[in-house]
Motif scaffolding. Structure first.
Motif, mmCIF file in Angstrom:
data_model
loop_
_atom_site.group_PDB
_atom_site.id
_atom_site.type_symbol
_atom_site.label_atom_id
_atom_site.label_comp_id
_atom_site.label_asym_id
_atom_site.label_seq_id
_atom_site.Cartn_x
_atom_site.Cartn_y
_atom_site.Cartn_z
ATOM 1 N N ARG A 60 0.831 -1.205 0.000
ATOM 2 C CA ARG A 60 0.000 0.000 0.000
ATOM 3 C C ARG A 60 0.871 1.263 0.000
ATOM 4 N NH1 ARG A 60 -4.256 -0.943 -2.280
ATOM 5 N NH2 ARG A 60 -5.084 1.013 -1.486
ATOM 6 N N PHE A 61 2.017 1.199 0.667
ATOM 7 C CA PHE A 61 2.945 2.328 0.632
ATOM 8 C C PHE A 61 3.470 2.539 -0.790
ATOM 9 C CE2 PHE A 61 7.267 4.022 0.819
ATOM 10 C CZ PHE A 61 7.070 5.175 1.566
ATOM 11 N N LEU A 74 0.772 4.078 -2.955
ATOM 12 C CA LEU A 74 0.576 5.493 -2.636
ATOM 13 C C LEU A 74 1.702 6.343 -3.206
ATOM 14 C CD1 LEU A 74 -1.266 7.462 -1.140
ATOM 15 C CD2 LEU A 74 0.143 7.138 0.900
ATOM 16 N N ILE A 79 -6.332 2.211 3.437
ATOM 17 C CA ILE A 79 -5.165 2.059 4.309
ATOM 18 C C ILE A 79 -5.378 0.820 5.166
ATOM 19 C CG2 ILE A 79 -3.827 3.093 6.182
ATOM 20 C CD1 ILE A 79 -4.488 5.806 5.077
ATOM 21 N N TYR A 88 4.295 0.424 10.466
ATOM 22 C CA TYR A 88 3.118 1.268 10.265
ATOM 23 C C TYR A 88 3.394 2.704 10.690
ATOM 24 C CZ TYR A 88 -1.960 1.942 9.868
ATOM 25 O OH TYR A 88 -3.220 2.360 9.482
ATOM 26 N N MET A 119 6.103 4.547 8.164
ATOM 27 C CA MET A 119 5.554 4.757 6.829
ATOM 28 C C MET A 119 4.460 5.817 6.827
ATOM 29 S SD MET A 119 5.741 1.311 4.655
ATOM 30 C CE MET A 119 7.362 0.670 4.228
ATOM 31 N N LEU A 167 1.149 6.261 6.548
ATOM 32 C CA LEU A 167 0.318 6.325 5.359
ATOM 33 C C LEU A 167 -0.756 7.396 5.453
ATOM 34 C CD1 LEU A 167 -0.144 2.510 4.616
ATOM 35 C CD2 LEU A 167 1.378 4.117 3.488
ATOM 36 N N HIS A 168 -1.298 7.624 6.643
ATOM 37 C CA HIS A 168 -2.366 8.606 6.806
ATOM 38 C C HIS A 168 -1.888 10.009 6.437
ATOM 39 C CE1 HIS A 168 -5.343 5.928 8.672
ATOM 40 N NE2 HIS A 168 -4.317 5.340 9.283
ATOM 41 N N ARG A 179 0.778 10.864 4.641
ATOM 42 C CA ARG A 179 1.152 10.937 3.225
ATOM 43 C C ARG A 179 -0.079 11.053 2.337
ATOM 44 N NH1 ARG A 179 6.603 9.383 2.465
ATOM 45 N NH2 ARG A 179 7.530 8.430 4.325
ATOM 46 N N LEU A 180 -1.142 10.308 2.680
ATOM 47 C CA LEU A 180 -2.366 10.383 1.902
ATOM 48 C C LEU A 180 -2.989 11.771 2.003
ATOM 49 C CD1 LEU A 180 -4.582 9.088 0.202
ATOM 50 C CD2 LEU A 180 -5.618 8.237 2.321
#
Length: 842
Positions: A481-482, A485, A556, A569, A572, A574-575, A577-578
């Motif tokens: 997922r990373f 993205l 995510i 987690y 990375m 993700l929240h 970066r998104l």
């Protein structure tokens, strides 16, 4: 870390490739008031010496500040490595090259050790780093040696730099570097020129099997394994393998590439239908070649195609399939290329493969150097696979974003390995320049290194991620997922750059409109540019909507329960970066709105310019018409005067003839010898009256004769018919060559793409009997470039010819059809034959 400025006590060099520079009191250079020595790497001194030959600081006001760009420096470094001037290693890397205002990504052999040395130079103040941008907003790096760097080279041993002088100079001129659009050239002003092989990437033999992580699958259908063919990779790869030296090795490597493309439910349905997922024999060989004549029996397909095998799919979510590249390779190269590809409805395209062997190395020990060269081949082939499966509209969108360079677009890479050798602390990978240089070959700039445990490590780079260790395999969903993205971030960067280019084009159009009167064809060029930018804006707005929708629907993964997974987690993130990408995507909407408003303003300006030009034409037409009216009045008055003058001269001629006939003389004192004339002249005024009556009678007769001749010339009618029929230009030219041509006019329109050529030909027909009277005069105008008969004009003597106007047109079309100029089906039939007739005097 080995650097140019490593300081050691004065003890002499410990190897023949080292040199000691004495007498430096600069604290930053290692001196501190007493006699110290700097143990230096000769390659770094030679690299700094190369930079000094192409750059220099200004010494006084008015001097030039000379800098050396990175790309030419990288080419020279590669050539120096090949000629064993520098003892560096090199590896392929993708670099943006701007040529004629357009940037394209080019694979080059770049020395990462050279990049590390440049960073050392900058940190120590030996070199300045200069940043600038090209016309299409690509960042360009350049370097300039400082006074401190020149002072250091002045004290360096000449024996080190002597080999560099022999390399850089050809017949007394220093080498220069240029790019010709396909390859780099080394040249001098004296005429020396040779092509550099810096863009020749070494091919490797390898064997790969399709692979995708479990989180992307819909069933348990196994992948095809090519491990039993691993031995084939060793064929023809011994020489390349012997030249490679690597410090980092990986075990059981899986490679994944990801990119984002505009996709929706309809495009996904189209792709599934094209792959035949619901058919009995799903898959097959696929190519992007367009069949221009589907009704023919056979066609010739290109050599490179993609063989597809369906794995699983969801009609509304994604499709997974295997793809094999069927492409001929060199005799000594064996490449067994199998991909597994996931195409998602949100636009994510992910390709994965498990590396079974690279050259003579099996999957349990693969070097970073080998992975770097394999990555180049996978990047190139993945673009081909994607291009074979895209629709024409999606391909148009990609061409718009990447300015026609979509085949070299950037993809984000993920390497997952079971283990890494050597295993050390995270900071050791960063602080050791040798390790860092190798990691840069596959990851780009290394941003951070994170250890999940003693044997598990994750490297985050600008172009990819490397995760090694068993715990990394367990949390592959987070890694995937990373990667997906970050692939979206790559597209956001490309889209933002394209918007900047669009704004630059609009600014250029505004500048052209401000000086539109300076060139006669500028108005046409501006109109074409406005049409092109309008199309680009529409496509970019649609792409921005697709991109933002895909980011809003990005999934995510949940927070893992294991400590290693929580740690991954966390870094990375993700929240965040998104959220950053959503903010950038929303900002691009504002930029595109501004571009739309600017385009609307420019369109109005163009309309004003066109209206002004039309008003100028109308004003000039009015002036010309007034001039013609005045000239016609003058001409009519002059005609009347000329009629009187003609009558007077004709009367004078008549009187001279009469005088000669009756034997008179030319003098006013007339003396006649004949008696009847003497008697006639004796009567008062009779002589004068006789002359007047004779002149009056002559004027009536002459006027009647002229009117009769004029009436005989009248009666011609002319009309013009717009045809717009497809014709054969060659047959037309051959037919016209048989006619009695009067005039030929050729109009070349250079403002069109194909430089349209318009021909106008006028001729007089023969065969009086066929035309039932005087032969007509015909003028036709046709497009010689595109093969179209535009219009035909005809002149016919209506009073002396028995043909009607429609019959004359039919005879003309019969000639065209008989000579195979026009098809019979294209005959023009007028239901109501309406013409404009003008009486002309011939």
């Amino acid at each position: 870390k080995v650097s140019l400025l490593d300081v050691a006590p004065a003890q002499g060099p410990q190897d023949p490739n080292s040199a000691t520079v004495h007498g430096m009191n600069d604290p930053t250079m290692g001196g501190a008031g007493s006699r110290f020595s700097i143990l230096t790497n000769p390659d770094q001194i030679r690299l700094l010496y190369i930079i000094s030959k192409y750059s220099s600081p200004a010494r006084k006001a008015g001097d030039e500040e000379l800098c050396m760009r990175f790309i030419p420096l990288a080419v020279l470094v590669y050539e120096a490595i090949v000629e064993e001037i520098l003892q560096y290693d090199y590896a392929p890397a993708c670099r943006p090259i701007c040529y004629n205002g357009v940037t394209r990504n080019v694979w080059m052999n770049i020395s990462q050790e050279c990049v590390a040395a440049l960073e050392d130079f900058i940190m120590k103040g030996l070199v300045f780093n200069v940043k600038l941008q090209s016309r299409d907003f690509t960042t360009v790096s350049a370097f300039q040696i400082t006074d401190k760097g020149q002072g250091f080279l002045a004290r360096a041993p000449k024996s080190i730099t002597l080999k560099v002088d022999d390399f850089l100079y050809r017949a007394g001129d220093v080498l220069q570097v240029r790019f010709n659009g396909n390859e780099f050239e080394l040249y001098t002003e004296a005429g020396y020129c040779v092509v550099s092989k810096v863009t020749d990437i070494e091919d490797l033999s390898y064997v790969s099997s399709p692979w995708l992580p479990r989180c992307m699958r819909y069933n348990d259908k196994p992948f095809r394994s090519m491990e039993h063919r691993a031995y084939e990779a060793a064929q023809g790869a011994a020489e390349a393998a012997a030249e490679m030296t690597s410090l980092i090795y990986l075990k059981n490597v899986s490679l994944m590439l990801s990119e984002w493309l505009p996709m929706g439910p309809n495009q996904l349905s189209y792709l599934q239908d094209r792959l035949g997922v619901f058919g009995r024999c799903a898959g097959g060989l696929f190519t992007a070649q367009v069949d221009v004549d589907p009704s023919r029996t056979r066609f010739v397909c290109r050599e490179t195609m993609t063989r597809v095998r369906i794995l699983d799919f969801s009609p509304t979510e994604a499709i997974n399939f295997e793809a094999e590249i069927c492409e001929p390779e060199d005799e000594n190269i064996t490449q067994v290329e199998f991909f597994a590809i996931n195409v998602s409805v949100d636009g994510s395209i992910t390709m994965g493969l498990a590396i079974d062997a690279v050259g003579s190395s099996l999957k349990d020990r693969i070097s970073i150097d080998s992975l770097c060269r394999l990555n180049v081949d996978v990047m190139t082939d993945s673009s081909q696979v994607t291009g074979d499966l895209l629709s024409e509209y999606q391909a148009t969108q990609l061409r718009t974003v990447y300015l026609g360079q979509q085949n070299t677009r950037e993809k984000y890479v993920l390497f997952i390995a079971d283990a890494i050798d050597p295993v050390t602390k995270a900071e050791s990978y960063i602080n050791d320049s040798s390790f860092l240089s190798e990691l840069r070959q596959i990851l780009g700039d290394v941003h951070s290194v994170h250890c999940l445990s003693q044997n598990d490590v994750v490297f985050l780079g600008s172009k990819g991620v490397l995760a090694a260790g068993e715990r990394c395999r367990k949390h592959e969903e987070i890694l995937v997922r990373f990667m997906i993205l970050m692939a979206r971030e790559n597209f956001v960067n490309a889209l933002f750059t394209r918007i900047k280019v669009l704004n630059s084009d609009l600014a250029h159009i505004r500048e052209l409109l401000a000086h539109v009167e300076e060139h006669p064809n500028r108005e046409f060029a501006v109109r074409d540019m406005l049409a092109a930018t309008s199309n680009h804006i529409s496509l970019l707005v649609e792409l921005q909507d697709y991109l933002r929708e895909s980011l809003l629907g990005f999934r995510i993964p949940p927070l893992p329960t294991e400590l290693s997974g929580r740690k991954m987690y966390s870094f990375m993130d993700l929240h965040k970066r998104l959220q950053d990408l959503l903010t950038r995507a929303s900002d691009m909407k504002s930029l595109l709105k501004g571009a739309q408003n600017e385009h609307l303003t420019l369109s109005k300006m163009m309309a004003a310019v066109s209206r002004g030009a039309l008003e100028d034409v109308a004003r000039q037409t009015t002036v010309n018409t007034d001039g013609l009216v005045a000239a016609s009045v003058v001409e009519a008055r002059n005609g009347q005067v000329m009629d009187v003058v003609n009558l007077i001269f004709s009367g004078d001629f008549l009187f001279s003839v009469v005088s000669k006939v009756v034997g008179a003389t030319d003098a006013w004192a007339v003396s006649y010898t004949q008696q009847w004339l003497i008697s006639f002249d004796a009567i008062p005024l009779v002589h004068f009256a006789a002359h007047v009556m004779l002149f009056y009678t002559w004027s009536i007769v002459l006027t009647w004769v002229l009117e009769t001749l004029t009436g005989a010339a009248d009666g011609w009618i002319s009309w013009r018919v717009v045809m717009n029929r497809k014709v054969d230009p060659r047959a037309m030219f051959a037919w016209l060559s048989t006619k009695r041509v009067i005039t030929i006019n050729v109009e070349l329109d250079a403002t069109t793409r194909r430089h349209r050529k318009i021909r106008s030909v006028t001729w007089v027909e023969d065969e009086r009997g066929r035309w039932k009277g005087p032969p007509p005069v015909i003028e036709l105008t046709y497009d010689d470039t595109n093969g179209f008969l535009l219009e035909v004009a005809m002149q016919l003597h209506a009073s002396r010819s028995e043909l009607s106007q429609e019959e004359l047109l039919n005879l003309f079309q019969d000639d065209l059809i008989t000579n195979r100029i026009m098809a019979k089906s294209d005959r023009l039939i007028l239901p109501e034959f309406q013409i404009d007739t003008d009486a002309e005097d011939e």
